[in-house]
Scaffold this motif. Structure first.
Motif: not given
Length: 229
Positions: A81-85
């Motif tokens: 569920n992690d996302i790149f900024i």
């Protein structure tokens, strides 16, 4: 008087209910996750694009018009569920020069999950260091796959064109090189004596005249001696 006393407990009850609801909402709402800066997997530092699994095109989170002399790098977060900024990578070219590049964050298919990012570089570069700002719990990010290209080569010389020999200088226009063993022609107007057939004829003629003169002298001398006798 009795009416006022009966209203007071009701107000206290309402206040208690309101505070309870606010507390429940506060406890039930998840706290906003803070952005986190993480490094790239150390095992992926210093590796060329050819080291990783190959994947090209839009199905592999890369542009379809990638050049033949370019490398496509795709990065991924291991957390589901992690996302790149943002993604920042410093590459080394083949001469050791450093180049800072920013990644483009992309989704996987139509999921809207921003866990992938890509960077396009000239072929042959390697990763020196990298970091990413993310939302999630991942401790690092990876190179998931690449689309390696071929480093550009110098253009070949034109067909039929031969390189000149080292140290050889071209002759000036209109000037022809002399052939080995061929005597050079004397410049016009030179005062050098003419050799060859004319000189030979002159010498032979002079010798003939001298011989004729000597013979005539001997004849005259004999005539004089005969007369004196």
């Amino acid at each position: 008087m009795e009416l006022k006393q009966s209203l007071a407990p009701r107000k206290g009850l309402r206040l208690a209910v309101a505070l309870g609801l606010l507390g429940a909402l506060a406890l039930g709402s998840p706290a906003q996750a803070a952005d986190l800066t993480v490094p790239i997997n150390e095992d992926h530092v210093g590796k060329p694009a050819t080291y990783f699994e190959e994947g090209c095109g839009s199905d592999s989170q890369l542009p379809d018009d990638l050049g033949a002399d370019e490398d496509g790098w795709v990065f991924v977060l291991p957390g589901g569920n992690d996302i790149f900024i943002s993604v920042s990578v410093t590459f080394l070219d083949e001469d050791g020069g450093e180049h800072a590049e920013e990644g483009t964050v992309v989704t996987t298919g139509g999921s809207g999950n921003l866990k992938h990012a890509y960077i396009i570089t000239p072929a042959g570069w390697t990763i020196k260091e990298a970091s990413a700002v993310i939302e999630g719990d991942s401790k690092f990010f990876n190179v998931t796959h690449t689309c390696p290209g071929t480093p550009g080569e110098e253009e070949p010389s034109s067909p039929g064109e031969e390189p000149s020999s080292p140290g050889e200088e071209p002759s000036p226009p209109g000037e022809e090189s002399s052939t080995p063993g061929e005597a050079s022609t004397s410049p016009a107007g030179s005062n050098l004596p003419v050799t060859g057939t004319p000189l030979t004829i002159a010498l032979v003629s002079a010798a003939a005249l001298a011989a004729g003169g000597a013979a005539l002298y001997m004849i005259q001398r004999r005539r004089r001696e005969a007369q004196d006798w």
